[in-house]
Design an enzyme around this catalytic site. Structure first.
Site, PDB file in Angstrom:
ATOM      1  N   SER A  98      26.158  44.280  36.529  1.00  0.00           N
ATOM      2  CA  SER A  98      27.357  44.606  37.316  1.00  0.00           C
ATOM      3  C   SER A  98      28.431  45.226  36.433  1.00  0.00           C
ATOM      4  O   SER A  98      28.423  45.059  35.211  1.00  0.00           O
ATOM      5  CB  SER A  98      27.886  43.347  38.006  1.00  0.00           C
ATOM      6  OG  SER A  98      28.106  42.330  37.060  1.00  0.00           O
ATOM      7  N   GLU A 121      32.751  46.080  36.183  1.00  0.00           N
ATOM      8  CA  GLU A 121      34.087  45.742  36.706  1.00  0.00           C
ATOM      9  C   GLU A 121      35.054  46.912  36.509  1.00  0.00           C
ATOM     10  O   GLU A 121      35.094  47.521  35.440  1.00  0.00           O
ATOM     11  CB  GLU A 121      34.604  44.500  35.967  1.00  0.00           C
ATOM     12  CG  GLU A 121      35.959  44.043  36.457  1.00  0.00           C
ATOM     13  CD  GLU A 121      36.374  42.724  35.822  1.00  0.00           C
ATOM     14  OE1 GLU A 121      35.607  41.748  35.877  1.00  0.00           O
ATOM     15  OE2 GLU A 121      37.493  42.690  35.270  1.00  0.00           O
ATOM     16  N   ASP A 141      46.868  34.721  36.432  1.00  0.00           N
ATOM     17  CA  ASP A 141      47.757  34.263  35.352  1.00  0.00           C
ATOM     18  C   ASP A 141      49.134  33.952  35.926  1.00  0.00           C
ATOM     19  O   ASP A 141      49.577  34.595  36.877  1.00  0.00           O
ATOM     20  CB  ASP A 141      47.883  35.350  34.278  1.00  0.00           C
ATOM     21  CG  ASP A 141      46.623  35.418  33.439  1.00  0.00           C
ATOM     22  OD1 ASP A 141      46.043  34.354  33.161  1.00  0.00           O
ATOM     23  OD2 ASP A 141      46.212  36.535  33.082  1.00  0.00           O
ATOM     24  N   PHE A 148      44.319  42.153  23.978  1.00  0.00           N
ATOM     25  CA  PHE A 148      43.716  41.602  25.188  1.00  0.00           C
ATOM     26  C   PHE A 148      43.165  40.196  24.948  1.00  0.00           C
ATOM     27  O   PHE A 148      43.391  39.276  25.737  1.00  0.00           O
ATOM     28  CB  PHE A 148      42.598  42.573  25.587  1.00  0.00           C
ATOM     29  CG  PHE A 148      42.081  42.398  26.972  1.00  0.00           C
ATOM     30  CD1 PHE A 148      42.856  42.769  28.056  1.00  0.00           C
ATOM     31  CD2 PHE A 148      40.814  41.890  27.204  1.00  0.00           C
ATOM     32  CE1 PHE A 148      42.375  42.623  29.339  1.00  0.00           C
ATOM     33  CE2 PHE A 148      40.330  41.733  28.484  1.00  0.00           C
ATOM     34  CZ  PHE A 148      41.114  42.097  29.554  1.00  0.00           C
TER      35      PHE A 148
HETATM   36  C1  LIG Z   1      35.519  37.478  35.113  1.00  0.00           C
HETATM   37  C2  LIG Z   1      37.023  37.339  35.247  1.00  0.00           C
HETATM   38  C3  LIG Z   1      37.722  38.183  36.117  1.00  0.00           C
HETATM   39  C4  LIG Z   1      39.106  38.067  36.275  1.00  0.00           C
HETATM   40  N1  LIG Z   1      39.742  38.905  37.145  1.00  0.00           N
HETATM   41  C5  LIG Z   1      41.083  38.796  37.325  1.00  0.00           C
HETATM   42  C6  LIG Z   1      41.770  39.609  38.288  1.00  0.00           C
HETATM   43  O1  LIG Z   1      41.159  40.423  38.979  1.00  0.00           O
HETATM   44  N2  LIG Z   1      43.103  39.458  38.418  1.00  0.00           N
HETATM   45  C7  LIG Z   1      43.811  38.541  37.673  1.00  0.00           C
HETATM   46  O2  LIG Z   1      45.022  38.454  37.831  1.00  0.00           O
HETATM   47  N3  LIG Z   1      43.196  37.759  36.764  1.00  0.00           N
HETATM   48  C8  LIG Z   1      41.853  37.854  36.580  1.00  0.00           C
HETATM   49  N4  LIG Z   1      41.205  37.026  35.672  1.00  0.00           N
HETATM   50  C9  LIG Z   1      42.012  36.126  34.829  1.00  0.00           C
HETATM   51  C10 LIG Z   1      42.364  34.787  35.516  1.00  0.00           C
HETATM   52  O3  LIG Z   1      43.170  35.013  36.639  1.00  0.00           O
HETATM   53  C11 LIG Z   1      43.104  33.923  34.495  1.00  0.00           C
HETATM   54  O4  LIG Z   1      42.247  33.542  33.467  1.00  0.00           O
HETATM   55  C12 LIG Z   1      43.887  32.729  35.064  1.00  0.00           C
HETATM   56  O5  LIG Z   1      44.760  32.259  34.051  1.00  0.00           O
HETATM   57  C13 LIG Z   1      43.010  31.551  35.507  1.00  0.00           C
HETATM   58  O6  LIG Z   1      42.351  31.827  36.663  1.00  0.00           O
HETATM   59  P1  LIG Z   1      41.180  30.839  37.177  1.00  0.00           P
HETATM   60  O7  LIG Z   1      40.737  31.349  38.463  1.00  0.00           O
HETATM   61  O8  LIG Z   1      40.191  30.617  36.120  1.00  0.00           O
HETATM   62  O9  LIG Z   1      42.061  29.512  37.408  1.00  0.00           O
HETATM   63  P2  LIG Z   1      41.677  27.978  37.604  1.00  0.00           P
HETATM   64  O10 LIG Z   1      40.239  27.777  37.763  1.00  0.00           O
HETATM   65  O11 LIG Z   1      42.573  27.480  38.681  1.00  0.00           O
HETATM   66  O12 LIG Z   1      42.114  27.355  36.208  1.00  0.00           O
HETATM   67  C14 LIG Z   1      43.408  27.609  35.666  1.00  0.00           C
HETATM   68  C15 LIG Z   1      43.763  26.494  34.680  1.00  0.00           C
HETATM   69  O13 LIG Z   1      44.014  25.289  35.392  1.00  0.00           O
HETATM   70  C16 LIG Z   1      43.127  24.249  34.985  1.00  0.00           C
HETATM   71  N5  LIG Z   1      42.767  23.513  36.216  1.00  0.00           N
HETATM   72  C17 LIG Z   1      41.987  23.962  37.228  1.00  0.00           C
HETATM   73  N6  LIG Z   1      41.909  23.004  38.204  1.00  0.00           N
HETATM   74  C18 LIG Z   1      42.648  21.965  37.788  1.00  0.00           C
HETATM   75  C19 LIG Z   1      42.983  20.696  38.346  1.00  0.00           C
HETATM   76  N7  LIG Z   1      42.526  20.315  39.552  1.00  0.00           N
HETATM   77  N8  LIG Z   1      43.784  19.864  37.636  1.00  0.00           N
HETATM   78  C20 LIG Z   1      44.283  20.218  36.430  1.00  0.00           C
HETATM   79  N9  LIG Z   1      44.006  21.435  35.849  1.00  0.00           N
HETATM   80  C21 LIG Z   1      43.212  22.286  36.523  1.00  0.00           C
HETATM   81  C22 LIG Z   1      41.951  24.958  34.334  1.00  0.00           C
HETATM   82  O14 LIG Z   1      41.306  24.142  33.367  1.00  0.00           O
HETATM   83  C23 LIG Z   1      42.638  26.167  33.691  1.00  0.00           C
HETATM   84  O15 LIG Z   1      43.226  25.814  32.462  1.00  0.00           O
HETATM   85  C24 LIG Z   1      39.821  37.099  35.512  1.00  0.00           C
HETATM   86  C25 LIG Z   1      39.116  36.250  34.641  1.00  0.00           C
HETATM   87  C26 LIG Z   1      37.737  36.344  34.521  1.00  0.00           C
HETATM   88  C27 LIG Z   1      37.008  35.418  33.597  1.00  0.00           C
END
Ligand SMILES: Cc1cc2nc3c(=O)[nH]c(=O)nc-3n(C[C@H](O)[C@H](O)[C@H](O)COP(=O)(O)OP(=O)(O)OC[C@H]3O[C@@H](n4cnc5c(N)ncnc54)[C@H](O)[C@@H]3O)c2cc1C
Length: 287
Positions: free
Chosen positions: A15, A17, A109, A219
């Site tokens: 895939s 991105e 983020d 990055f």
């Molecule tokens: C493949 C990939 C694609 C991405 N694409 C984008 C994009 O298109 N746009 C963008 O803005 N960003 C993108 N990101 C970045 C991402 O948004 C950031 O890394 C963001 O900071 C975390 O998102 P997440 O969905 O992993 O969050 P979560 O899974 O919610 O985690 C965020 C933080 O909270 C903690 N956490 C989660 N659940 C709990 C809980 N219940 N209690 C306490 N702590 C908890 C986790 O350990 C982590 O430290 C991408 C990242 C990856 C790996």
């Protein structure tokens, strides 16, 4: 086509991105890259989502465009921070109407300029909340979530981060795509840990062929991935062409090792460019 179905049928997936270009004058770069990369028959391509709001509308437009004009299987990234439940439900309806089956569910983020953090977390706190809502609204979507082989930058330790990943899995995620990494040992250790935490979903490896060392350091500082010192040193003071060749050579070796170790998929962070990714794929004889 649902990515979960493809993953259950195929040994390995490929895939790419992309991100929605901010400026109209840069759109042709993305068009050209999609055209070139399409020849590698990706199982899906994905379009990132601007968590700060800047390119959010464009993401949906590009997702539809890539599906309809290029006939590619598409996944839209969707972040939930500072989003409302109602807004997300509307996007889900739009995706369904447009025949898009795949969503990459993210928190996003935390924006630096945010005045009121509690307001941003009003409807969603974590990506697991978004996965839950998607499943509630329409269970037919295939849902991917992010995994972090070196741990998420906000999380004190990787074990806790994997426990949090498990919450996304328990809410109904279908597969995991990892943050980029350059040392495969992080990835293999991560797979071992996921097994210990009983996470059995397919894990697709996020790969970024480096073409510009300064950009990658910036990055990776933001996302917490480690760039090996010897790679940094090798790339310092090199011309753009030399950096590209070193980066392609490095990514080729990295992907070859992953393929030899039965990785479930390679997801290339293309940064809307095709040359480095294509050179890696050619080296791997994946054409
Ligand atoms: C493949 C990939 C694609 C991405 N694409 C984008 C994009 O298109 N746009 C963008 O803005 N960003 C993108 N990101 C970045 C991402 O948004 C950031 O890394 C963001 O900071 C975390 O998102 P997440 O969905 O992993 O969050 P979560 O899974 O919610 O985690 C965020 C933080 O909270 C903690 N956490 C989660 N659940 C709990 C809980 N219940 N209690 C306490 N702590 C908890 C986790 O350990 C982590 O430290 C991408 C990242 C990856 C790996």
């Amino acid at each position: 086509m649902k990515i979960s179905d493809i993953l259950s049928r195929k040994e390995r997936v490929l895939s790419f991105e992309f991100f929605p270009p901010k400026k109209v004058e840069n759109e042709h770069i993305l068009f050209e890259s999609i055209e070139r990369l399409k020849r590698w028959n990706p199982d899906f391509v994905s379009v990132t989502y601007g968590a700060g709001g800047s390119t959010r509308d464009k993401t949906l437009d590009w997702t539809k465009k890539i599906k309809d004009d290029y006939l590619l299987n598409v996944m839209m990234h969707l972040t939930c921070i500072a989003s409302t439940r109602e807004g997300v439900i509307n996007i889900l309806k739009e995706l369904k109407k447009s025949g898009i089956d795949n969503i990459f569910a993210l928190r996003g983020d935390i924006p630096e300029e945010l005045d009121n953090i509690e307001e941003a977390f009003k409807d969603f706190r974590y990506a697991s909340d978004l996965v839950r809502l998607i499943r509630e609204v329409d269970d037919s979507f295939s849902i991917g979530v992010a995994g972090y082989p070196e741990g998420h930058i906000e999380c004190p330790n990787i074990g806790e981060d994997i426990e949090n990943l498990k919450k996304k899995v328990d809410q109904g995620a279908d597969f995991i795509i990892t943050q980029l990494f350059f040392d495969n040992r992080y990835f293999y250790d991560y797979l071992d840990m996921l097994e210990k935490y009983c996470i059995t979903l397919p894990v697709i490896a996020g790969i970024m062929p480096i073409i510009n060392i300064k950009q990658v350091i910036k990055f990776t500082d933001m996302c917490g991935a480690t760039v090996p010192e010897y790679l940094k040193n090798k790339m310092m003071d090199r011309s753009p062409e030399e950096m590209l060749n070193i980066g392609v050579d490095f990514a080729t070796k990295q992907c070859r090792d992953l393929l030899e170790n039965n990785v479930k998929g390679l997801h290339f962070y293309t940064l809307n460019r095709s040359r480095a990714t294509i050179n890696v794929l050619k080296n791997l004889n994946l054409d």
